[in-house]
Design a protein around this motif. Structure first.
Motif, PDB file in Angstrom:
ATOM      1  N   LYS A  61       0.598  -1.281   0.246  1.00  0.00           N
ATOM      2  CA  LYS A  61      -0.178  -0.085  -0.054  1.00  0.00           C
ATOM      3  C   LYS A  61       0.870   1.199  -0.121  1.00  0.00           C
ATOM      4  O   LYS A  61       1.886   0.668  -0.121  1.00  0.00           O
ATOM      5  N   PRO A  62       0.244   2.672  -0.410  1.00  0.00           N
ATOM      6  CA  PRO A  62       1.148   3.962   0.107  1.00  0.00           C
ATOM      7  C   PRO A  62       1.258   3.734   1.237  1.00  0.00           C
ATOM      8  O   PRO A  62       0.607   3.223   2.168  1.00  0.00           O
ATOM      9  N   ARG A  63       2.814   4.552   1.604  1.00  0.00           N
ATOM     10  CA  ARG A  63       3.469   4.938   2.998  1.00  0.00           C
ATOM     11  C   ARG A  63       1.828   5.150   4.022  1.00  0.00           C
ATOM     12  O   ARG A  63       2.333   4.663   5.182  1.00  0.00           O
ATOM     13  N   CYS A  64       1.573   6.262   3.701  1.00  0.00           N
ATOM     14  CA  CYS A  64       0.660   6.541   4.509  1.00  0.00           C
ATOM     15  C   CYS A  64      -0.491   5.893   4.837  1.00  0.00           C
ATOM     16  O   CYS A  64      -1.027   5.360   6.462  1.00  0.00           O
ATOM     17  N   GLU A  65      -0.807   4.889   3.723  1.00  0.00           N
ATOM     18  CA  GLU A  65      -2.191   4.014   3.900  1.00  0.00           C
ATOM     19  C   GLU A  65      -1.997   2.650   5.381  1.00  0.00           C
ATOM     20  O   GLU A  65      -2.435   2.240   5.732  1.00  0.00           O
TER      21      GLU A  65
END
Length: 84
Positions: A61-65
């Protein structure tokens, strides 16, 4: 993390989901899992939350997610274990 959870709960209240009921089976753990499922509607969590962490592939997943997902699952596991 607290601000994120407050934000999610505020969105749920606006959507009319401010109260969760304890499922007939599952007790407290079922309630916590229901709340988590409402916070992460696009995720397939399964019955055992520890499996979510064990089987999760870092970087999928994207890092923030990814950070949000992992923190929410860990918090749910901690709540189940502590009985809160």
């Amino acid at each position: 993390m607290t601000r994120l959870l407050d934000y999610v709960r505020q969105r749920q209240r606006r959507a009319g989901a401010d109260r969760f009921t304890v499922p007939a089976q599952g007790g407290h753990a079922g309630l916590v899992q229901s709340e988590l499922a409402a916070e992460l509607p696009d995720e397939d969590l399964g019955e055992e939350l520890t499996d979510c962490l064990d089987l999760y592939e870092m970087g999928s997943k994207p890092r923030c997610e990814e950070v949000e997902f992992l923190e929410l699952v860990r918090e749910a596991i901690d709540r189940i274990e502590s009985g809160q």
